[in-house]
Design a protein around this motif. Structure first.
Motif: not given
Length: 310
Positions: A10, A46, A49-50, A60, A64-67, A234, A295, A297
């Motif tokens: 994203h 978005l 998801l976050t 994403q 699994d969401i990676y920040c 997601g 989810i 994060v």
């Protein structure tokens, strides 16, 4: 790794932090899915998801969401170890270089770019960034500071020139590394926005040649997807993160604890969830969203605050 789930980024094309990740896709020849988000809020597909985290980019993989680029880079190196981002070793120093490139160097670059663009910056963008920073996004002050920002930018670039003059074609030797990726972001951002980029690099021949090599790396194989499609992925996926505690955690945090995670500098929006895994470098929290479902994060530890939820 063709059997792995899709890598979804994203991002927006003008984002310098996203350019870091796009270059890693190129360096590692990764096929990835581009989900282009708005440069400013709202981002209705978005945020579920976050959990509210709104800095760019976000990666994403299913649910699994990676920040933050730190955490995204760590995951990409784990999943796609060749070619390594640390071809000559020095992994610790290479990762730590982001504390220079993403903070003092980037802040100098931002002030230079937006001060130079001045009245071309949309009011909607200014208002959005003021909400993100929690402080005034003062274009007039940035414009007044241009002479000082050019001085500082020249000093940063001079360090790059010195390093290239004393070694190989890349900052850490004969192959590109994470240090090159981290540093290049700021050169790319000025090049992308200011017609005086050539003038500012005129005295740095090694940097100019290195910049061309970096640009030639490319962005891997990119396909496009809508934000709604990514949100649906997601929603129908299950997080793949396994529980993993850390007996050495200095604050005795443990799996199952309800915590808030937020950046320590700007965009200090807390994301709340229960710890799934944690280490000295990473923390993952599980959360449920009425739209996105279950989810997990993921965040880095450096540059982020983890506090008990109250």
């Amino acid at each position: 790794m063709p059997d792995d789930p899709a890598i979804i980024l994203h991002h927006f094309d003008e984002s310098p932090f996203s350019e870091k990740i796009r270059l890693i896709f190129g360096l590692k020849s990764i096929a990835w899915i581009s989900v282009r988000i708005s440069r400013i809020m709202p981002r209705p597909d978005l945020m579920p998801l976050t959990g509210g985290y709104r800095r760019t980019p976000v990666m994403q993989i299913g649910a699994d969401i990676y920040c933050d680029t730190q955490r995204i880079i760590r995951e990409l190196e784990h999943r796609f170890p060749a070619p390594s981002l640390f071809p000559g070793g020095n992994e610790g120093l290479a990762r730590a270089s982001a504390m220079w490139t993403d903070k003092s160097f980037f802040q100098n670059t931002v002030n230079l770019v937006f001060g130079s663009l001045a009245d071309k910056v949309p009011q909607s963008f200014i208002e959005d960034r003021e909400k993100l920073r929690g402080a005034k996004f003062d274009i007039a002050a940035m414009t007044a500071a241009i002479p000082q920002m050019r001085d500082q930018y020249r000093a940063h670039v001079g360090w790059i020139e010195t390093q290239l003059a004393g070694g190989g074609p890349w900052l850490c030797g004969v192959a590109p590394s994470l240090v090159d990726i981290n540093v290049y972001m700021n050169i790319w951002y000025v090049r992308s926005n200011l017609p005086v980029a050539d003038e500012m690099l005129a005295e740095f021949p090694n940097v100019r040649a290195w910049e061309a090599r970096m640009r030639a790396i490319g962005h891997g194989t990119r396909t496009e997807m809508s934000t709604a499609e990514a949100l649906e992925i997601g929603r129908i996926s299950a997080p793949q993160t396994e529980e993993a505690g850390n007996a050495l955690d200095p604050n005795a945090r443990k799996v199952g604890d309800l915590v808030d995670v937020r950046p320590d500098d700007y965009g200090k929006i807390a994301v709340r969830g229960r710890i799934v895994s944690l280490s000295a470098q990473s923390i993952a929290i599980r959360r449920h969203d009425d739209i996105a479902g279950n989810i997990v994060v993921h965040f880095p530890r450096a540059g982020f605050l983890v506090t008990p939820a109250v």
